[in-house]
Design a protein around this motif. Structure first.
Motif, mmCIF file in Angstrom:
data_model
loop_
_atom_site.group_PDB
_atom_site.id
_atom_site.type_symbol
_atom_site.label_atom_id
_atom_site.label_comp_id
_atom_site.label_asym_id
_atom_site.label_seq_id
_atom_site.Cartn_x
_atom_site.Cartn_y
_atom_site.Cartn_z
ATOM 1 N N ALA A 95 0.811 -1.225 0.000
ATOM 2 C CA ALA A 95 0.000 0.000 0.000
ATOM 3 C C ALA A 95 0.834 1.259 0.000
ATOM 4 C CB ALA A 95 -0.934 -0.007 1.210
ATOM 5 N N LEU A 96 2.143 1.154 0.273
ATOM 6 C CA LEU A 96 2.956 2.359 0.369
ATOM 7 C C LEU A 96 3.685 2.692 -0.924
ATOM 8 C CD1 LEU A 96 4.509 1.919 3.934
ATOM 9 C CD2 LEU A 96 2.606 3.367 3.250
ATOM 10 N N LYS A 97 3.482 1.888 -1.966
ATOM 11 C CA LYS A 97 4.105 2.167 -3.251
ATOM 12 C C LYS A 97 3.453 3.390 -3.884
ATOM 13 C CE LYS A 97 6.925 -1.394 -3.464
ATOM 14 N NZ LYS A 97 8.375 -1.237 -3.523
ATOM 15 N N GLY A 98 4.269 4.214 -4.559
ATOM 16 C CA GLY A 98 3.732 5.349 -5.277
ATOM 17 C C GLY A 98 3.260 6.467 -4.375
ATOM 18 N N LEU A 99 3.907 6.623 -3.189
ATOM 19 C CA LEU A 99 3.493 7.670 -2.259
ATOM 20 C C LEU A 99 4.581 8.716 -2.061
ATOM 21 C CD1 LEU A 99 1.664 5.561 0.472
ATOM 22 C CD2 LEU A 99 0.700 6.734 -1.496
ATOM 23 N N ASP A 100 5.634 8.654 -2.834
ATOM 24 C CA ASP A 100 6.717 9.608 -2.717
ATOM 25 C C ASP A 100 6.309 10.929 -3.360
ATOM 26 O OD1 ASP A 100 9.309 10.991 -3.268
ATOM 27 O OD2 ASP A 100 10.128 9.137 -2.438
ATOM 28 N N PHE A 101 6.765 12.045 -2.786
ATOM 29 C CA PHE A 101 6.431 13.354 -3.351
ATOM 30 C C PHE A 101 6.989 13.508 -4.761
ATOM 31 C CE2 PHE A 101 7.389 18.020 -3.671
ATOM 32 C CZ PHE A 101 6.075 18.406 -3.901
ATOM 33 N N LYS A 102 8.050 12.747 -5.077
ATOM 34 C CA LYS A 102 8.598 12.806 -6.438
ATOM 35 C C LYS A 102 7.545 12.420 -7.474
ATOM 36 C CE LYS A 102 13.389 11.820 -5.057
ATOM 37 N NZ LYS A 102 14.514 10.836 -5.145
ATOM 38 N N ASP A 103 6.628 11.547 -7.078
ATOM 39 C CA ASP A 103 5.559 11.156 -7.994
ATOM 40 C C ASP A 103 4.676 12.356 -8.334
ATOM 41 O OD1 ASP A 103 6.216 8.381 -8.134
ATOM 42 O OD2 ASP A 103 5.362 8.122 -6.143
ATOM 43 N N GLN A 104 4.435 13.212 -7.341
ATOM 44 C CA GLN A 104 3.636 14.407 -7.579
ATOM 45 C C GLN A 104 4.355 15.406 -8.478
ATOM 46 O OE1 GLN A 104 0.188 15.864 -5.825
ATOM 47 N NE2 GLN A 104 0.288 14.056 -7.119
ATOM 48 N N ILE A 105 5.672 15.521 -8.314
ATOM 49 C CA ILE A 105 6.439 16.414 -9.190
ATOM 50 C C ILE A 105 6.386 15.908 -10.632
ATOM 51 C CG2 ILE A 105 8.741 17.339 -9.676
ATOM 52 C CD1 ILE A 105 9.321 17.198 -6.689
ATOM 53 N N LYS A 106 6.455 14.594 -10.791
ATOM 54 C CA LYS A 106 6.358 14.013 -12.144
ATOM 55 C C LYS A 106 4.993 14.293 -12.764
ATOM 56 C CE LYS A 106 9.606 10.206 -11.314
ATOM 57 N NZ LYS A 106 9.749 8.726 -11.144
ATOM 58 N N VAL A 107 3.935 14.161 -11.954
ATOM 59 C CA VAL A 107 2.586 14.444 -12.456
ATOM 60 C C VAL A 107 2.481 15.901 -12.888
ATOM 61 C CG1 VAL A 107 0.170 14.736 -11.750
ATOM 62 C CG2 VAL A 107 1.391 12.630 -11.181
ATOM 63 N N LEU A 108 2.949 16.816 -12.038
ATOM 64 C CA LEU A 108 2.884 18.240 -12.380
ATOM 65 C C LEU A 108 3.665 18.519 -13.655
ATOM 66 C CD1 LEU A 108 2.087 21.142 -11.728
ATOM 67 C CD2 LEU A 108 4.142 21.313 -10.300
ATOM 68 N N SER A 109 4.859 17.957 -13.748
ATOM 69 C CA SER A 109 5.691 18.173 -14.941
ATOM 70 C C SER A 109 4.989 17.656 -16.196
ATOM 71 C CB SER A 109 7.039 17.472 -14.768
ATOM 72 O OG SER A 109 7.728 17.981 -13.644
ATOM 73 N N LYS A 110 4.365 16.511 -16.085
ATOM 74 C CA LYS A 110 3.700 15.907 -17.241
ATOM 75 C C LYS A 110 2.527 16.741 -17.729
ATOM 76 C CE LYS A 110 1.769 11.507 -18.852
ATOM 77 N NZ LYS A 110 1.484 10.088 -18.503
ATOM 78 N N ILE A 111 1.683 17.215 -16.810
ATOM 79 C CA ILE A 111 0.519 17.984 -17.263
ATOM 80 C C ILE A 111 0.933 19.379 -17.732
ATOM 81 C CG2 ILE A 111 -1.146 16.665 -15.914
ATOM 82 C CD1 ILE A 111 -1.194 18.861 -13.833
ATOM 83 N N LEU A 112 2.001 19.948 -17.136
ATOM 84 C CA LEU A 112 2.514 21.228 -17.618
ATOM 85 C C LEU A 112 3.047 21.089 -19.039
ATOM 86 C CD1 LEU A 112 4.453 22.568 -14.487
ATOM 87 C CD2 LEU A 112 2.454 23.627 -15.526
ATOM 88 N N TYR A 113 3.805 20.028 -19.253
ATOM 89 C CA TYR A 113 4.367 19.788 -20.581
ATOM 90 C C TYR A 113 3.263 19.572 -21.610
ATOM 91 C CZ TYR A 113 6.940 17.510 -24.360
ATOM 92 O OH TYR A 113 7.448 17.177 -25.593
ATOM 93 N N PHE A 114 2.249 18.807 -21.212
ATOM 94 C CA PHE A 114 1.167 18.486 -22.136
ATOM 95 C C PHE A 114 0.394 19.740 -22.538
ATOM 96 C CE2 PHE A 114 -0.552 14.638 -23.894
ATOM 97 C CZ PHE A 114 -1.828 14.977 -24.326
#
Length: 505
Positions: A20-39
């Motif tokens: 249950a703790l996989k994918g909970l790092d703040f780096k994941d949120q930075i990646k999401v922000l970067s992806k939608i900004l780029y898109f």
């Protein structure tokens, strides 16, 4: 077991093993922000706020927050969204937005039109399947995954407006049901397309014996109403006489506590409950652990989350956010505090104030619970009464007096400096005793409320009772009956006037 059931079960077991703790790092949120900004970099919104500069900066989150103001729906619509509804392309997201979800809103308020993109739909599809990973520890029967599940939602036939379509989110998603889940999903396409709620309800009641349901999903009031009508129609003791394999109820949208006794009354055996945080704006979180009342935020699913502390530094007395409001990211929050949720999404919502208040019940696991609504609280004379306070008082009163209050609402009378409560129940109740008990629990749970009541700054609350069906009839009169529509617990002046006029009080 059918191949679809086997695939779903294997997916559940595999995902559960990953933890249950996989994918909970703040780096994941930075990646999401970067992806939608780029898109969205080449959109008019992206050019206006220079997404390229944000992407080129060392601290993307900080520069993103500095560049773009937080907006509620009305402001976002006025500044940007109206252009999308006029079928203009490349405004907040690449291309033209084909679908808009009509949010349930609250009675007396116009429906919001929330953009729905193909990227957002794909996120919903993935997360719907992922949510079944939460069933791994529930000791469900071997046959659970080969049975059907029913989603009690809106019409799957959105209306065409110009070159786009508008309709309930549940209906839009129904049209795009994952191919993995489609064979197991009820109701059938013909029933799902019915717009009239009562007609749809009648059709589902008629079809109920034909379906082998293991899972029910939807808002408690409407799901329970469906099951009550099925029981009444076929003169059985419980829903399990019709759906013997029903083992799971996935709910969301409102507090479940006021509905628990009513839900238990329609069931013949234990049904597991899992909470879901799904809104017209996105799929935010779901309950992964039965032992926790928190829902784990989906940090890798196309949504960048921010949290504004709900205090006087950030909001005025009317619940309006201040220009200087400071938003925190998921790695900056603490447990037990109220935060207003702000999102940026793969549907083109940018620093959008959802309207919900959340609390972190487990910071490490990123688990939240909905603690209220920004606009649904009362502070007539400084009592600062939240929806969370209100629901807890109702729950404790129900337990202490051994009664059921399935529906209720309240509103303020400024002239009298008093709160008025309306309890909805099919059984007569001693309103004075109920109100006195609720008042005591509110004083116990809220120091500000206790203070203004102690010194009589806030007068003793007054309560009256009406049949619970009147809550649903009122929604029907306002064209809000069924699917995702919710009755406002805390009414504003306009809503209260309409409600009193409807009841004749």
């Amino acid at each position: 077991m059918p191949i679809i059931g086997k695939l779903l079960k294997k997916t559940t077991e595999f995902s559960a093993r990953r933890g249950a703790l996989k994918g909970l790092d703040f780096k994941d949120q930075i990646k999401v922000l970067s992806k939608i900004l780029y898109f969205a970099e080449e959109t008019k919104f992206g050019q206006h706020y220079d997404f390229q500069s944000i992407l080129d900066s060392e601290n993307r989150v900080e520069n993103f927050q500095k560049a773009i103001p937080i907006r509620d729906y009305d402001q976002f619509y006025k500044d940007w969204l109206h252009r999308c509804l006029e079928d203009e392309a490349d405004v907040i997201w690449p291309g033209k937005i084909k679908y808009f979800a009509l949010s349930s809103g609250t009675t007396g308020s116009p429906s919001k039109r929330i953009p729905v993109t193909k990227q957002m739909i794909r996120s919903f599809q993935r997360n719907t399947i992922k949510q079944f990973t939460a069933t791994a520890d529930l000791n469900l029967s071997d046959g659970f995954y080969q049975k059907s599940f029913i989603a009690v939602g809106g019409s799957s036939k959105p209306e065409k407006k110009g070159n786009h379509y508008e309709g309930d989110l549940s209906g839009i998603l129904k049209k795009h049901t994952s191919v993995v889940l489609m064979p197991l999903t009820k109701p059938d396409a013909e029933t799902a397309a019915i717009k009239d709620w009562n007609k749809k309800l009648d059709r589902m009641v008629e079809k109920a014996p034909e379906w082998d349901i293991s899972t029910v999903a939807g808002i408690p009031s409407w799901c329970i109403m469906l099951m009550e009508r099925i029981i009444e129609k076929y003169q059985v003791e419980s829903i399990h006489d019709i759906w013997p394999n029903l083992e799971l109820y996935m709910f969301g949208g409102v507090y479940i506590e006021p509905y628990l006794k009513r839900f238990e009354n329609v069931c013949g055996k234990k049904v597991h409950l899992l909470n879901t945080y799904l809104a017209s704006e996105g799929y935010f979180a779901y309950q992964r652990r039965a032992e926790s009342n928190g829902m784990q935020l989906l940090l890798k699913s196309g949504i960048f989350f921010e949290f504004v502390p709900f205090n006087r530094d950030n909001f005025d007395e009317h619940g309006n956010i201040k220009l200087e409001a400071k938003a925190l990211t998921v790695n900056e929050v603490v447990g037990g505090e109220d935060y207003a949720l702000v999102i940026s999404t793969n549907a083109g919502l940018w620093r959008y104030l959802v309207g919900d208040l959340v609390q972190f019940v487990d910071v490490e696991r990123r688990e939240v619970r909905i603690s209220g609504r920004i606009k649904q609280y009362l502070s007539l004379v400084g009592e600062h009464l939240s929806l969370d306070n209100i629901n807890m008082a109702i729950l404790k009163t129900s337990e202490k007096l051994n009664i059921t209050i399935p529906e209720f609402c309240l509103y303020a009378n400024a002239e009298e400096q008093r709160h008025y409560w309306c309890f909805g129940s099919q059984k007569p109740m001693d309103c004075d005793l109920v109100m006195k008990t609720v008042d005591e629990f509110l004083c116990e749970g809220n120091d500000d409320y206790s203070s203004v009541r102690k010194y009589d700054t806030l007068k003793s609350p007054v309560a009256y009772q009406t049949d619970v069906d009147n809550f649903y009839k009122f929604l029907e009169e306002k064209g809000r009956l069924g699917s995702q529509n919710k009755f406002p617990r805390v009414m504003n002046e306009y809503q209260a006037k309409e409600w009193k006029l409807f009841l004749g009080v």
